[in-house]
Enzyme design. Structure first.
Site, PDB file in Angstrom:
ATOM      1  N   GLU A  93      -9.770  -2.009   4.597  1.00 27.38           N
ATOM      2  CA  GLU A  93     -10.430  -1.589   5.829  1.00 27.38           C
ATOM      3  C   GLU A  93     -11.701  -2.407   6.095  1.00 27.38           C
ATOM      4  O   GLU A  93     -12.313  -2.937   5.158  1.00 27.38           O
ATOM      5  CB  GLU A  93     -10.815  -0.101   5.711  1.00 27.38           C
TER       6      GLU A  93
ATOM      7  N   HIS B 161      -7.623  -4.253   9.860  1.00 29.23           N
ATOM      8  CA  HIS B 161      -7.257  -4.091   8.452  1.00 29.23           C
ATOM      9  C   HIS B 161      -5.964  -4.820   8.117  1.00 29.23           C
ATOM     10  O   HIS B 161      -5.099  -5.026   8.959  1.00 29.23           O
ATOM     11  CB  HIS B 161      -7.220  -2.613   8.032  1.00 29.23           C
TER      12      HIS B 161
ATOM     13  N   ASP C   3       0.817  -1.218   0.000  1.00 29.37           N
ATOM     14  CA  ASP C   3       0.000   0.000   0.000  1.00 29.37           C
ATOM     15  C   ASP C   3       0.845   1.261   0.000  1.00 29.37           C
ATOM     16  O   ASP C   3       2.059   1.218   0.242  1.00 29.37           O
ATOM     17  CB  ASP C   3      -1.001   0.000   1.176  1.00 29.37           C
TER      18      ASP C   3
ATOM     19  N   ASN D 131      -7.917  -2.174  13.936  1.00 33.04           N
ATOM     20  CA  ASN D 131      -9.304  -2.380  13.500  1.00 33.04           C
ATOM     21  C   ASN D 131      -9.441  -3.620  12.609  1.00 33.04           C
ATOM     22  O   ASN D 131     -10.488  -3.828  12.010  1.00 33.04           O
ATOM     23  CB  ASN D 131      -9.829  -1.132  12.777  1.00 33.04           C
TER      24      ASN D 131
HETATM   25  C1  F6R Z   1       0.921  -1.078   6.108  1.00 36.75           C
HETATM   26  C2  F6R Z   1       0.021  -2.166   6.487  1.00 36.75           C
HETATM   27  C3  F6R Z   1      -0.880  -2.026   7.662  1.00 36.75           C
HETATM   28  C4  F6R Z   1      -0.129  -2.297   8.959  1.00 36.75           C
HETATM   29  C5  F6R Z   1      -1.044  -2.130  10.172  1.00 36.75           C
HETATM   30  C6  F6R Z   1      -0.296  -2.320  11.465  1.00 36.75           C
HETATM   31  O1  F6R Z   1       1.671  -1.433   4.964  1.00 36.75           O
HETATM   32  O2  F6R Z   1       0.026  -3.167   5.847  1.00 36.75           O
HETATM   33  O3  F6R Z   1      -1.946  -2.920   7.528  1.00 36.75           O
HETATM   34  O4  F6R Z   1       0.382  -3.601   8.950  1.00 36.75           O
HETATM   35  O5  F6R Z   1      -1.632  -0.861  10.143  1.00 36.75           O
HETATM   36  O6  F6R Z   1       0.598  -1.268  11.638  1.00 36.75           O
HETATM   37  P1  F6R Z   1       1.630  -1.273  12.855  1.00 36.75           P
HETATM   38  O7  F6R Z   1       2.611  -2.357  12.535  1.00 36.75           O
HETATM   39  O8  F6R Z   1       2.259   0.092  12.799  1.00 36.75           O
HETATM   40  O9  F6R Z   1       0.841  -1.545  14.080  1.00 36.75           O
END
Ligand code: F6R
Length: 242
Positions: free
Chosen positions: A143, A138, A67, A136
């Site tokens: 999402e 995702h 992403d 959440n």
């Molecule tokens: C970003 C991604 C997101 C993160 C998620 C957890 O490339 O894939 O899904 O894995 O937001 O983020 P952290 O590791 O910062 O808790």
């Protein structure tokens, strides 16, 4: 699902990195899917160490990040390109042309999503996909909602996600409202998923994702369908698993 629970973060990162290194050793031209965020930083550090110790080369590897924020250029300190460059790309021997991240600043985000998806289709099955999960539920920026997408698409970020991610931005207002994300298709089709999560704050969503029903309101729950997923958790993240 192969669940591994670790007492310390260092061992967790090392085990997850070894799993990725094994793939590259078996196939130096492997295709890797990368995630960003706080969770995989230690894993990327271990990959850098493996490279520095002469255990692996990334020269022929091809990478696809899952992403990118809309509106942030590659050199924006909060862009995912910048994150990857800082933590991994600039520290090992990747071939620049083999690195792929959606372009968040093109004139037409929908076109960019189509271009990225076409590239993923052309690449075929990813050898390993590194993933974590948001508070959440995702995965990437897929999402929670009533529908989930298999293909790369433009997404409006939920307020939850913007709030959580604002910790690395100067203010909530500075967090982009949109992003481009890979859909769940290439993740589910990857030969292997290396999934990592750490800390108490993720314990509840992890229980829902891996031990609850498969539900688009918890996008991570679709990972239960993957036939070869390795789940690396610390004890705090794993505390509600039975
Ligand atoms: C970003 C991604 C997101 C993160 C998620 C957890 O490339 O894939 O899904 O894995 O937001 O983020 P952290 O590791 O910062 O808790």
């Amino acid at each position: 699902m192969k669940l591994m629970v670790f007492k310390n973060e260092e061992d967790l990162d090392m085990a997850a990195a070894n799993s990725v290194v094994e793939v590259i050793k078996a196939n130096p031209k492997a295709t890797l899917g990368f995630a960003t965020g706080q969770t995989p930083v230690g894993l990327y550090q271990k990959l850098v160490q493996a490279y520095q110790n002469g255990l692996v080369s990334f020269k022929q590897v091809t990478t696809y990040n899952i992403d990118e924020y809309a509106g942030l250029a590659k050199d924006h300190p909060q862009s995912f390109y910048y994150f990857m460059k800082t933590h991994l790309f600039s520290q090992v021997d990747f071939t620049e042309g083999n690195i792929h991240i959606p372009d968040g600043i093109g004139p037409d985000l929908e076109e960019e999503a189509k271009r990225y998806e076409a590239m993923l289709k052309e690449a075929g099955q990813l050898d390993v996909q590194i993933l974590s999960i948001g508070l959440n539920g995702h995965i990437g920026f897929n999402e929670p909602g009533h529908t989930l997408h298999a293909e790369t698409h433009v997404v409006t970020l939920t307020e939850d996600t913007r709030e959580v991610n604002s910790r690395v931005f100067p203010s909530l207002a500075a967090v982009p409202t949109k992003a481009i994300t890979m859909g769940l298709g290439p993740m589910i089709k990857a030969k292997k998923i290396v999934f990592i999560a750490k800390g108490e704050s993720k314990a509840n969503i992890l229980k829902q994702a891996f031990q609850g029903p498969i539900d688009p309101l918890v996008p991570g729950s679709f990972l239960q369908l993957h036939p070869n997923i390795e789940v690396y958790l610390d004890e705090k993240a794993a505390q509600y698993f039975m």
